[in-house]
Design an enzyme around this catalytic site. Structure first.
Site, PDB file in Angstrom:
ATOM      1  N   GLU A 113      50.032   4.165  50.909  1.00  0.00           N
ATOM      2  CA  GLU A 113      49.157   3.130  51.511  1.00  0.00           C
ATOM      3  C   GLU A 113      49.257   3.713  52.852  1.00  0.00           C
ATOM      4  OE1 GLU A 113      51.946  -0.050  50.065  1.00  0.00           O
ATOM      5  OE2 GLU A 113      52.639  -0.305  52.251  1.00  0.00           O
ATOM      6  N   LYS A 115      50.168   4.069  56.957  1.00  0.00           N
ATOM      7  CA  LYS A 115      51.184   3.559  57.920  1.00  0.00           C
ATOM      8  C   LYS A 115      50.481   3.079  59.187  1.00  0.00           C
ATOM      9  CE  LYS A 115      55.650   4.748  59.831  1.00  0.00           C
ATOM     10  NZ  LYS A 115      55.343   4.258  61.234  1.00  0.00           N
ATOM     11  N   ASP A 117      49.952   1.928  63.000  1.00  0.00           N
ATOM     12  CA  ASP A 117      50.567   2.291  63.932  1.00  0.00           C
ATOM     13  C   ASP A 117      50.455   1.013  64.958  1.00  0.00           C
ATOM     14  OD1 ASP A 117      51.941   3.358  66.016  1.00  0.00           O
ATOM     15  OD2 ASP A 117      50.496   4.754  66.863  1.00  0.00           O
ATOM     16  N   TYR A 223      51.453  -5.819  54.192  1.00  0.00           N
ATOM     17  CA  TYR A 223      51.691  -4.707  53.408  1.00  0.00           C
ATOM     18  C   TYR A 223      52.864  -4.900  52.614  1.00  0.00           C
ATOM     19  CZ  TYR A 223      54.096  -3.325  57.411  1.00  0.00           C
ATOM     20  OH  TYR A 223      54.677  -3.167  58.554  1.00  0.00           O
ATOM     21  N   LYS A 311      54.439  11.192  58.059  1.00  0.00           N
ATOM     22  CA  LYS A 311      53.730  11.165  59.292  1.00  0.00           C
ATOM     23  C   LYS A 311      52.956  12.492  59.194  1.00  0.00           C
ATOM     24  CE  LYS A 311      56.314   8.480  62.301  1.00  0.00           C
ATOM     25  NZ  LYS A 311      56.005   8.471  63.707  1.00  0.00           N
ATOM     26  N   CYS A 405      35.960  22.054  98.213  1.00  0.00           N
ATOM     27  CA  CYS A 405      35.962  20.803  97.626  1.00  0.00           C
ATOM     28  C   CYS A 405      34.447  20.211  96.971  1.00  0.00           C
ATOM     29  CB  CYS A 405      36.301  19.646  98.543  1.00  0.00           C
ATOM     30  SG  CYS A 405      36.181  18.016  97.892  1.00  0.00           S
ATOM     31  N   CYS A 408      33.270  17.211  99.081  1.00  0.00           N
ATOM     32  CA  CYS A 408      32.737  17.192 100.550  1.00  0.00           C
ATOM     33  C   CYS A 408      32.751  18.649 100.993  1.00  0.00           C
ATOM     34  CB  CYS A 408      33.970  16.530 101.589  1.00  0.00           C
ATOM     35  SG  CYS A 408      35.423  17.423 101.365  1.00  0.00           S
TER      36      CYS A 408
HETATM   37  S1  IVH Z   1      57.344  -0.867  54.759  1.00  0.00           S
HETATM   38  C1  IVH Z   1      61.758  -2.421  54.070  1.00  0.00           C
HETATM   39  N1  IVH Z   1      54.682  -0.094  55.029  1.00  0.00           N
HETATM   40  O1  IVH Z   1      56.278   1.298  60.065  1.00  0.00           O
HETATM   41  C2  IVH Z   1      59.978  -1.684  54.114  1.00  0.00           C
HETATM   42  N2  IVH Z   1      56.026  -0.318  56.972  1.00  0.00           N
HETATM   43  O2  IVH Z   1      58.201   3.079  60.774  1.00  0.00           O
HETATM   44  C3  IVH Z   1      59.695  -1.339  55.767  1.00  0.00           C
HETATM   45  N3  IVH Z   1      54.702   0.091  58.732  1.00  0.00           N
HETATM   46  O3  IVH Z   1      59.015  -0.925  60.063  1.00  0.00           O
HETATM   47  C4  IVH Z   1      58.642  -1.313  56.062  1.00  0.00           C
HETATM   48  N4  IVH Z   1      52.598   0.369  57.774  1.00  0.00           N
HETATM   49  O4  IVH Z   1      56.789  -1.771  61.162  1.00  0.00           O
HETATM   50  C5  IVH Z   1      55.887  -0.549  55.680  1.00  0.00           C
HETATM   51  N5  IVH Z   1      52.496   0.419  54.965  1.00  0.00           N
HETATM   52  C6  IVH Z   1      53.421   0.087  55.605  1.00  0.00           C
HETATM   53  C7  IVH Z   1      53.904   0.131  57.017  1.00  0.00           C
HETATM   54  C8  IVH Z   1      54.898   0.095  57.619  1.00  0.00           C
HETATM   55  C9  IVH Z   1      53.316   0.449  59.064  1.00  0.00           C
HETATM   56  C10 IVH Z   1      55.635   0.135  59.961  1.00  0.00           C
HETATM   57  C11 IVH Z   1      56.657  -0.803  59.757  1.00  0.00           C
HETATM   58  C12 IVH Z   1      57.850  -0.310  59.755  1.00  0.00           C
HETATM   59  C13 IVH Z   1      57.691   0.860  60.653  1.00  0.00           C
HETATM   60  C14 IVH Z   1      58.560   2.221  60.199  1.00  0.00           C
END
Ligand code: IVH
Length: 662
Positions: A113, A115, A117, A223, A311, A405, A408
């Protein structure tokens, strides 16, 4: 009659909800903001004339409530953990192998899934009603931001069919389009810009007035789960599906996969898909799907062993460099700017990038017509990273370094890696100087943003900065797109700025190398602008943090005829040129002699905290050591917080800080 009104209401409600979804969830609005506002107004009016029809989850309810004095801290029923990160596919494979090993032969299905930001939150529903929203805080306890979360348009206040207790974990974000328009408005109004959507979202969630939060189009995506009771969910894939089925904001992109090749494939697919999401993403999260298997794997103190974040490298794009233009800064420094063939990058169209300075251009041998790689690493301004020499057109030539410049035509001088226009009458510099003067952190003149500054100067109403204090309503009204009301407001804004504290005025003057903090120190030391203008290098170096070089800059600045004219004019205009009693209350401040380090995301810009710490006699350093007295830690604090804990340095939250200041 009443039937047709009810039908119209239902249709309108559907329509507004559909546009909310298109805007917040799909990032594909079909109508303009104005057209949306019209629909929304209609909904408000209908609910007013027929209150009996009003739906309790109507988008119109998202207007915010009574402002709070501070946020309550609440313990999380289940701690909010963070994730282990990796940038390498090899480490990802090692993670998958570790999982298999620790599951002792059981096969694992993984959920892949996005991540997001954003800013982590936990939202609790009891008997189908939204009862609480918390920030992550330190993971054990967070701030109660329920009122702010209730303003989020796509978050229903009640959901039929939910388990008795269910906490959703997710991220709050500001859609890219909303962030862009918010920053445009802030720029026009001369307010500080947010660095990126994440900061803007974090800052917004920390506002104490939920009515203000309601003005900013925050969104959320869920999520995960915290505490539940009566839930029949058994795995992550079902959770994703069920979140959407409940009508809650969830991910529409997720993949159930098995085995390393499928995991890697999905992670790469997501990298392609993520450019179309309304939220910024910086990676993929790989989770063991089954909850019973998650339990077997368990967690360390910080992060689960059943999940990892992969990442992505910051997004880059290749495009053509059409031209290099030159911008004049307020001290006359010329910054080269790359004008690019517009290209999509991290969800926005990029047509300009910074080239920093001329040395950088020669070092990278950047030429007009080149194909260049641009990168945006979470900040607003992208940068040119490299040149693709293979695609260099024949006959290309190095970019000529300007000798005059661009605004000017005055001569340029070289200072270290910079070129500077030294002409005091340069209109380019004047614009930047006035922008800085009027800026929120300086004289804070409402209505005097970049566009207004440009108009005033281009119309010839302001030829010297001090002339803003002579502007009158009649002349302003003659400007294009300027009504009677805005002219009146601007005149008022300018008049109000005359009362600003001395420290701000010193900062607003734009003395090279003198920032907000040093300006305050100068105000405290010299007590008046007159005394400062007369100070010699030997006097100036008495002030903490003023070295010989800065002292010389200050003396040179006040030695210039144009500065003397400016100071005279400000005096005549009736500005406050003396330190206010509050600015002098420093000795015996509550932080007298204390060393601070600031980390994490706070509700206001860092400069604001630095200013306040210093005004109470404390100082602020960049890194934590055994000599640090306090670490002021905001949301998502990282290594500095860990170091402070390891060294036993006292860590305080923003709230504790406020208590200490009293
Ligand atoms: S799971 C115990 N799923 O990224 C499970 N986190 O860098 C912990 N985040 O603390 C989180 N997308 O704030 C999870 N699909 C995703 C996420 C996600 C963003 C964030 C979340 C986490 C941080 C870690």
């Amino acid at each position: 009659m009443s039937l047709s009104v009810a039908q119209r209401y239902a249709r309108l409600l559907d329509e507004v909800r559909r546009h909310d979804r298109l805007y917040y969830v799909e990032a594909q609005p079909e109508i303009s903001d104005t057209a949306y506002d019209r629909l929304y107004r209609e909904l408000v009016d209908l609910e007013k004339s027929h209150p009996e029809l009003a739906d309790e989850n109507s988008p119109t309810r998202k207007v915010g409530g009574t402002p709070l004095d501070s946020f309550r801290t609440v313990a999380h029923a289940v701690p909010m953990q963070s994730l282990n990160n990796t940038y390498s596919e090899r480490e990802l494979e090692e993670f998958l192998a570790r999982v298999e090993k620790n599951l002792h032969g059981q096969k694992a299905e993984f959920a892949i899934e996005p991540k997001v930001d954003g800013v982590a939150v936990s939202v609790r529903y009891e008997k189908g009603r939204l009862v609480q929203g918390l920030t992550r805080g330190d993971g054990e306890k967070g701030d109660d931001i329920t009122e702010n979360l209730k303003t989020v348009r796509t978050l229903p206040l009640s959901v039929p069919g939910l388990p008795v207790v269910i906490e959703f974990r997710g991220e709050v974000y500001l859609p890219q389009a909303a962030f862009d328009s918010m920053n445009r408005t802030r720029e026009k109004q001369g307010e500080a810009l947010f660095a990126n959507p994440r900061n803007a979202a974090a800052g917004t969630l920390k506002l104490l007035d939920s009515r203000e939060v309601a003005q900013r189009p925050l969104a959320v995506v869920f999520y995960g789960l915290g505490e539940t009771s009566g839930s029949k969910l058994t795995n992550q894939i079902d959770l994703h599906q069920q979140i959407l089925a409940w009508g809650l904001p969830g991910h529409s992109w997720f993949r159930p996969v098995q085995g390393t090749p499928e995991v890697l494939q999905a992670v790469r697919e997501l990298d392609q898909a993520r450019t179309k999401f309304p939220f910024a993403t910086d990676g993929a999260v790989i989770k063991v799907s089954r909850f019973d298997q998650q339990k077997i794997l368990g967690s360390t103190d910080k992060a689960p062993r059943w999940a990892i974040a992969y990442k992505y490298a910051p997004e880059q794009a290749e495009t053509r460099l059409h031209a290099v233009t030159f911008q004049v800064g307020r001290t006359g420094v010329i910054t080269p700017v790359a004008e690019l063939e517009p290209v999509q990058l991290s969800g926005t169209t990029v047509a300009r990038a910074t080239l920093h300075n001329f040395e950088e251009i020669s070092r990278k041998d950047i030429r007009v017509g080149d194909s260049v790689t641009v990168e945006k690493a979470g900040e607003i301004i992208p940068a040119v990273i490299s040149v693709n020499l293979k695609k260099r057109p024949k006959n290309s030539r190095p970019i000529p370094i300007p000798t005059h410049c661009p605004v000017c035509q005055g001569p340029l001088v070289k200072e270290e890696v910079f070129l500077r226009c030294c002409s005091r009458d340069c209109v380019g510099q004047l614009k930047r100087r006035l922008q800085h003067f009027a800026h929120r952190g300086a004289m804070d003149i409402e209505g005097m943003g970049e566009a207004m500054v440009g108009q005033l100067i281009d119309a010839g109403l302001v030829q010297h900065l001090e002339q803003i204090y002579d502007l009158n309503q009649q002349e302003l009204e003659k400007l294009e797109r300027m009504g009677e009301r805005s002219a009146g407001n601007l005149v008022e804004g300018i008049a109000a700025s005359k009362k600003r504290p001395l420290g701000r005025l010193i900062f607003a003057l734009g003395i090279p190398q003198v920032g907000a903090v040093l300006s305050e120190a100068l105000a405290r030391h010299f007590h008046s602008l007159d005394a400062l203008t007369k100070a010699k290098v030997a006097d100036l170096v008495q002030v903490k943090d003023v070295g010989e070089k800065v002292a010389e800059e200050i003396v040179a600045f006040f030695g210039e005829a144009s500065t003397r004219r400016l100071v005279q004019a400000l005096k005549k205009a009736g500005l406050n040129l003396h330190a206010l009693p509050a600015e002098l209350e420093i000795r015996g401040g509550v932080f007298s002699g204390k060393k601070f380090v600031i980390t994490g995301t706070l509700s206001q810009p860092r400069e604001e905290f630095i200013r306040r710490i210093q005004s109470q006699g404390g100082s602020v350093a960049g890194s934590v050591s055994a000599k640090t007295d306090f670490v002021l830690a905001g949301e998502d604090a990282g290594s500095k917080l860990e170091k402070a804990r390891a060294l036993g340095v006292r860590v305080i939250s923003e709230k504790e800080f406020e208590k200490l200041v009293g």
